[in-house]
Design a protein around this motif. Structure first.
Motif, mmCIF file in Angstrom:
data_model
loop_
_atom_site.group_PDB
_atom_site.id
_atom_site.type_symbol
_atom_site.label_atom_id
_atom_site.label_comp_id
_atom_site.label_asym_id
_atom_site.label_seq_id
_atom_site.Cartn_x
_atom_site.Cartn_y
_atom_site.Cartn_z
ATOM 1 N N GLY A 131 55.806 6.549 67.196
ATOM 2 C CA GLY A 131 57.171 6.369 67.688
ATOM 3 C C GLY A 131 57.599 7.541 68.545
ATOM 4 N N PRO A 132 58.917 7.783 68.651
ATOM 5 C CA PRO A 132 59.421 8.881 69.490
ATOM 6 C C PRO A 132 58.958 10.239 68.964
ATOM 7 N N VAL A 133 58.700 11.159 69.887
ATOM 8 C CA VAL A 133 58.264 12.504 69.516
ATOM 9 C C VAL A 133 58.870 13.497 70.498
ATOM 10 N N ALA A 134 59.175 14.706 69.997
ATOM 11 C CA ALA A 134 59.690 15.787 70.837
ATOM 12 C C ALA A 134 58.986 17.077 70.436
ATOM 13 N N VAL A 135 58.535 17.833 71.421
ATOM 14 C CA VAL A 135 57.887 19.121 71.191
ATOM 15 C C VAL A 135 58.686 20.163 71.957
ATOM 16 N N THR A 136 59.119 21.221 71.256
ATOM 17 C CA THR A 136 59.902 22.291 71.871
ATOM 18 C C THR A 136 59.055 23.552 71.958
ATOM 19 N N ILE A 137 59.027 24.141 73.146
ATOM 20 C CA ILE A 137 58.291 25.388 73.369
ATOM 21 C C ILE A 137 59.294 26.405 73.894
ATOM 22 N N VAL A 138 59.488 27.491 73.144
ATOM 23 C CA VAL A 138 60.410 28.549 73.557
ATOM 24 C C VAL A 138 59.592 29.806 73.796
ATOM 25 N N GLU A 139 59.731 30.372 74.975
ATOM 26 C CA GLU A 139 59.016 31.598 75.320
ATOM 27 C C GLU A 139 60.005 32.631 75.838
ATOM 28 N N LEU A 140 59.890 33.871 75.352
ATOM 29 C CA LEU A 140 60.677 34.973 75.888
ATOM 30 C C LEU A 140 59.883 35.537 77.058
ATOM 31 N N LEU A 141 60.478 35.495 78.233
ATOM 32 C CA LEU A 141 59.788 35.924 79.448
ATOM 33 C C LEU A 141 59.797 37.448 79.530
ATOM 34 N N PRO A 142 58.656 38.059 79.843
ATOM 35 C CA PRO A 142 58.596 39.524 79.887
ATOM 36 C C PRO A 142 59.487 40.086 80.994
ATOM 37 N N PRO A 143 60.139 41.222 80.734
ATOM 38 C CA PRO A 143 61.015 41.817 81.743
ATOM 39 C C PRO A 143 60.263 42.347 82.960
ATOM 40 N N ILE A 144 58.941 42.499 82.852
ATOM 41 C CA ILE A 144 58.157 43.006 83.987
ATOM 42 C C ILE A 144 57.520 41.886 84.809
ATOM 43 N N ALA A 145 57.787 40.630 84.447
ATOM 44 C CA ALA A 145 57.204 39.500 85.186
ATOM 45 C C ALA A 145 57.777 39.465 86.605
ATOM 46 N N PRO A 146 56.929 39.287 87.598
ATOM 47 C CA PRO A 146 57.443 39.207 88.967
ATOM 48 C C PRO A 146 58.080 37.846 89.236
ATOM 49 N N PRO A 147 59.112 37.808 90.072
ATOM 50 C CA PRO A 147 59.681 36.513 90.444
ATOM 51 C C PRO A 147 58.671 35.748 91.281
ATOM 52 N N GLY A 148 58.743 34.439 91.237
ATOM 53 C CA GLY A 148 57.833 33.635 92.044
ATOM 54 C C GLY A 148 57.494 32.318 91.388
ATOM 55 N N ASP A 149 56.453 31.689 91.911
ATOM 56 C CA ASP A 149 56.043 30.357 91.463
ATOM 57 C C ASP A 149 55.033 30.454 90.323
ATOM 58 N N TYR A 150 55.320 29.732 89.241
ATOM 59 C CA TYR A 150 54.478 29.724 88.057
ATOM 60 C C TYR A 150 54.057 28.297 87.733
ATOM 61 N N GLY A 151 52.936 28.190 87.052
ATOM 62 C CA GLY A 151 52.463 26.912 86.547
ATOM 63 C C GLY A 151 52.238 27.026 85.058
ATOM 64 N N LEU A 152 52.446 25.939 84.372
ATOM 65 C CA LEU A 152 52.262 25.897 82.929
ATOM 66 C C LEU A 152 51.492 24.628 82.609
ATOM 67 N N ARG A 153 50.395 24.751 81.896
ATOM 68 C CA ARG A 153 49.665 23.578 81.412
ATOM 69 C C ARG A 153 49.837 23.538 79.899
ATOM 70 N N VAL A 154 50.329 22.413 79.408
ATOM 71 C CA VAL A 154 50.542 22.218 77.981
ATOM 72 C C VAL A 154 49.622 21.098 77.524
ATOM 73 N N THR A 155 48.775 21.389 76.545
ATOM 74 C CA THR A 155 47.856 20.397 75.992
ATOM 75 C C THR A 155 48.068 20.333 74.486
ATOM 76 N N ALA A 156 48.428 19.156 73.997
ATOM 77 C CA ALA A 156 48.544 18.948 72.550
ATOM 78 C C ALA A 156 47.233 18.337 72.075
ATOM 79 N N ARG A 157 46.720 18.855 70.967
ATOM 80 C CA ARG A 157 45.446 18.389 70.416
ATOM 81 C C ARG A 157 45.626 17.989 68.957
ATOM 82 N N GLY A 158 44.864 16.976 68.545
ATOM 83 C CA GLY A 158 44.848 16.561 67.150
ATOM 84 C C GLY A 158 43.982 17.503 66.333
#
Length: 175
Positions: free
Chosen positions: A129-156
């Motif tokens: 049925g319905p499912v929700a996955v929440t991912i919370v990340e604290l971004l480092p203060p030294i991270a440069p501004p710009g374009d980022y990509g995130l790949r999320v893979t859920a595994r059994g």
């Protein structure tokens, strides 16, 4: 070779010059334009406009979880602050547990990866049925501004892919 030998003599006599010598040596071996084409003569700066987050499935394979929406709060996320990704969809079969694998890239180069318990992100066991996955990340203060990509893979529990999605977003500097 003359430059290399001279640098090595200075490194041996003054260890504090090691960092400078390595930078010079690397620049001699591989110019910036060959590492990242189009950067030669340009300075790195924040983007003129901040692009809204976009998501897509990794491929067209059918998996147990069908993703219907992905939201990012705030959008765009701010350097040094939290970023919350909410992935919603439906699952076709029950899942007792597993993992959520996250890979982060900056300008196309992977810079971070982690694997977390699926049950820490959603209530387990997960019923069909319905499912929700929440991912919370604290971004480092030294991270440069710009374009980022995130790949999320859920595994059994057996390692099978339940879901795979790619998220593109722009990281904004603090105001």
């Amino acid at each position: 070779r003359g430059l290399f030998n001279l640098l090595m003599q200075h490194i041996m006599s003054a260890p504090s010059l090691l960092a400078l010598a390595l930078v010079v040596l690397l620049c001699q071996l591989q110019p910036i334009s060959s590492i990242r084409p189009g950067l030669q003569g340009q300075s790195l700066k924040q983007p003129d406009h901040l692009q809204a987050m976009q998501w897509r499935l990794c491929d067209d394979q059918t998996r147990a979880i069908t993703v219907s929406s992905v939201t990012l709060t705030p959008d765009p996320p701010v350097i040094g602050g939290p970023a919350t990704f909410l992935v919603e969809g439906s699952i076709s079969e029950g899942v007792a547990g597993g993992s959520v694998d996250i890979e982060v890239s900056f300008s196309g180069v992977q810079i971070y990866s982690q694997s977390e318990d699926l049950c820490a992100k959603t209530k387990c066991p997960v019923a069909p049925g319905p499912v929700a996955v929440t991912i919370v990340e604290l971004l480092p203060p030294i991270a440069p501004p710009g374009d980022y990509g995130l790949r999320v893979t859920a595994r059994g529990m057996a390692g099978e892919e339940l879901m795979c999605l790619d998220v593109d977003f722009t990281l904004a500097p603090p105001s």
